[in-house]
Write a protein that holds these residues in place. Structure first.
Motif, PDB file in Angstrom:
ATOM      1  N   MET A 156       0.857  -1.176   0.000  1.00 22.13           N
ATOM      2  CA  MET A 156       0.000   0.000   0.000  1.00 22.13           C
ATOM      3  C   MET A 156       0.905   1.242   0.000  1.00 22.13           C
ATOM      4  O   MET A 156       1.633   1.472   0.968  1.00 22.13           O
ATOM      5  CB  MET A 156      -0.898  -0.014   1.238  1.00 22.13           C
ATOM      6  CG  MET A 156      -2.046   0.986   1.201  1.00 22.13           C
ATOM      7  SD  MET A 156      -2.965   0.989   2.773  1.00 22.13           S
ATOM      8  CE  MET A 156      -3.613  -0.680   2.817  1.00 22.13           C
ATOM      9  N   PRO A 157       0.896   2.043  -1.069  1.00 22.34           N
ATOM     10  CA  PRO A 157       1.930   3.075  -1.246  1.00 22.34           C
ATOM     11  C   PRO A 157       1.692   4.362  -0.466  1.00 22.34           C
ATOM     12  O   PRO A 157       2.143   5.435  -0.899  1.00 22.34           O
ATOM     13  CB  PRO A 157       1.864   3.334  -2.752  1.00 22.34           C
ATOM     14  CG  PRO A 157       0.423   3.145  -3.077  1.00 22.34           C
ATOM     15  CD  PRO A 157      -0.046   2.006  -2.204  1.00 22.34           C
ATOM     16  N   LEU A 158       1.033   4.306   0.677  1.00 20.69           N
ATOM     17  CA  LEU A 158       0.737   5.535   1.403  1.00 20.69           C
ATOM     18  C   LEU A 158       1.972   6.122   2.066  1.00 20.69           C
ATOM     19  O   LEU A 158       2.178   7.333   2.053  1.00 20.69           O
ATOM     20  CB  LEU A 158      -0.339   5.269   2.472  1.00 20.69           C
ATOM     21  CG  LEU A 158      -1.707   4.826   1.957  1.00 20.69           C
ATOM     22  CD1 LEU A 158      -2.686   4.711   3.114  1.00 20.69           C
ATOM     23  CD2 LEU A 158      -2.224   5.803   0.912  1.00 20.69           C
ATOM     24  N   ILE A 159       2.799   5.268   2.651  1.00 20.00           N
ATOM     25  CA  ILE A 159       3.965   5.752   3.390  1.00 20.00           C
ATOM     26  C   ILE A 159       5.188   5.680   2.492  1.00 20.00           C
ATOM     27  O   ILE A 159       5.638   4.597   2.116  1.00 20.00           O
ATOM     28  CB  ILE A 159       4.180   4.939   4.676  1.00 20.00           C
ATOM     29  CG1 ILE A 159       2.952   5.061   5.580  1.00 20.00           C
ATOM     30  CG2 ILE A 159       5.438   5.401   5.404  1.00 20.00           C
ATOM     31  CD1 ILE A 159       2.975   4.154   6.784  1.00 20.00           C
ATOM     32  N   LEU A 263      -7.763   2.217  -2.783  1.00 21.37           N
ATOM     33  CA  LEU A 263      -7.381   3.498  -2.213  1.00 21.37           C
ATOM     34  C   LEU A 263      -8.522   4.510  -2.325  1.00 21.37           C
ATOM     35  O   LEU A 263      -8.789   5.286  -1.390  1.00 21.37           O
ATOM     36  CB  LEU A 263      -6.124   4.035  -2.912  1.00 21.37           C
ATOM     37  CG  LEU A 263      -4.827   3.284  -2.617  1.00 21.37           C
ATOM     38  CD1 LEU A 263      -3.714   3.764  -3.546  1.00 21.37           C
ATOM     39  CD2 LEU A 263      -4.411   3.476  -1.160  1.00 21.37           C
ATOM     40  N   HIS A 264      -9.214   4.500  -3.461  1.00 19.40           N
ATOM     41  CA  HIS A 264     -10.351   5.396  -3.651  1.00 19.40           C
ATOM     42  C   HIS A 264     -11.419   5.106  -2.603  1.00 19.40           C
ATOM     43  O   HIS A 264     -11.970   6.028  -1.976  1.00 19.40           O
ATOM     44  CB  HIS A 264     -10.911   5.232  -5.065  1.00 19.40           C
ATOM     45  CG  HIS A 264     -11.964   6.246  -5.425  1.00 19.40           C
ATOM     46  ND1 HIS A 264     -13.246   6.196  -4.930  1.00 19.40           N
ATOM     47  CD2 HIS A 264     -11.911   7.349  -6.236  1.00 19.40           C
ATOM     48  CE1 HIS A 264     -13.945   7.204  -5.415  1.00 19.40           C
ATOM     49  NE2 HIS A 264     -13.152   7.927  -6.201  1.00 19.40           N
ATOM     50  N   ASN A 265     -11.714   3.843  -2.398  1.00 26.51           N
ATOM     51  CA  ASN A 265     -12.734   3.462  -1.417  1.00 26.51           C
ATOM     52  C   ASN A 265     -12.344   3.901  -0.007  1.00 26.51           C
ATOM     53  O   ASN A 265     -13.183   4.376   0.770  1.00 26.51           O
ATOM     54  CB  ASN A 265     -12.934   1.949  -1.424  1.00 26.51           C
ATOM     55  CG  ASN A 265     -13.388   1.388  -2.750  1.00 26.51           C
ATOM     56  OD1 ASN A 265     -13.152   0.221  -3.056  1.00 26.51           O
ATOM     57  ND2 ASN A 265     -14.028   2.211  -3.579  1.00 26.51           N
ATOM     58  N   MET A 266     -11.068   3.752   0.327  1.00 27.85           N
ATOM     59  CA  MET A 266     -10.594   4.128   1.659  1.00 27.85           C
ATOM     60  C   MET A 266     -10.741   5.632   1.897  1.00 27.85           C
ATOM     61  O   MET A 266     -11.261   6.067   2.929  1.00 27.85           O
ATOM     62  CB  MET A 266      -9.137   3.700   1.837  1.00 27.85           C
ATOM     63  CG  MET A 266      -8.935   2.202   1.931  1.00 27.85           C
ATOM     64  SD  MET A 266      -7.211   1.684   1.684  1.00 27.85           S
ATOM     65  CE  MET A 266      -6.386   2.577   3.003  1.00 27.85           C
TER      66      MET A 266
END
Length: 295
Positions: A156-159, A263-266
């Protein structure tokens, strides 16, 4: 008397964890395994203590026989329509024919009931199966764990650790639930052994926003992190459509555009982030985002 739990998808990542958690709770695990499953995965499952039953999901008589005497059938199957609707449907039919009282489907995600159809291909398949399940003469329980927290460490590319940034879309304060695979498996095992488990159960090791992740990363690394706005939800939708057209990858379970849909759903904030059933089964030690990211 020992409960027998029939488990499909036990040679997969989450399925193997569920098998181990069930065995730890003293259940007898009957793992339904396809004949073409890699031998090392089957042997590893056998070493855990599970009973291995080689099956063809299309063989309804053999599938029904494999489900007899079970108190619950758990599906950890992962795939597209041929798996989530067809094979899981065959598993459901076998459970009903064998008189199994309960069924746990392969949901294990954000609560897609709040997410409009068409925004997530994998959720739409599970939504379709849920409609079939709710008309079957069997009690069902879905486990809603949000996203898998383990993915914060890479998939998950958030961090973005190299540049000390946390990505977000639209709103950095939108919170979403995250749970590790091990905690999801432990809770699923407890629910499988609970004859009074309700139709829907929500869990979360942490409920976080992008702003929270900045604070957590600063706390566990001692470095200064900042937010990085990757765009709007509308822009992300356009990118999903463009990527899906250019790289359809129709046979892939998790193509790049599918990850973008999650990611959109989150960040749309539609799925519940608060109000969990974490306390329903005592003894589960919930992993927080701080714990995982500090490793």
């Amino acid at each position: 008397m020992t409960d027998t739990i029939v488990l499909a998808g036990a040679t997969g990542d989450l399925g193997g964890r569920i098998a181990a958690a069930l065995l730890k709770r003293g259940a007898a695990v009957r793992a339904l395994v396809r004949a073409d499953t890699p031998r090392d995965r089957v042997e590893a499952l056998g070493r855990l203590g599970a009973e291995i039953v080689l099956v063809r999901f299309a063989d309804s008589a053999a599938m029904t026989n494999a489900c007899r005497g079970a108190s619950c059938v758990v599906s950890a199957l992962s795939g597209l329509e041929d798996v989530i609707i067809t094979a899981q449907g065959q598993l459901l039919n076998a459970a009903v024919s064998a008189g199994v009282p309960r069924f746990i489907p392969s949901d294990f995600a954000l609560d897609y009931r709040a997410i409009p159809p068409g925004l997530n291909r994998n959720f739409d398949l599970r939504r379709h199966f849920r409609r079939n399940l709710d008309t079957a003469p069997i009690r069902a329980t879905s486990i809603w764990n949000g996203g898998f927290m383990d993915m914060l460490s890479g998939q998950m590319p958030l961090i973005q650790r190299p540049i000390y940034r946390v990505l977000y879309w639209q709103d950095p304060y939108v919170r979403f639930p995250l749970t590790t695979k091990d905690d999801t498996a432990a809770f699923t095992a407890a629910a499988a052994l609970d004859p009074d488990a309700p139709r829907d159960l929500h869990i979360a090791g942490s409920s976080v926003s992008a702003r929270d992740l900045v604070r957590i990363m600063e706390g566990v690394t001692g470095e200064r992190y900042k937010l990085f706005r990757a765009g709007t939800l509308r822009g992300l939708s356009r990118l999903i459509g463009f990527t899906r057209t250019l790289f359809p990858q129709k046979g892939e379970v998790f193509p790049a555009w599918q990850g973008m849909q999650y990611l959109h759903n989150m960040f749309a904030g539609l799925a519940p982030a608060e109000g969990t059933d974490n306390d329903r089964y005592p003894g589960i030690s919930w992993t927080r985002a701080e714990d995982l990211l500090a490793r």
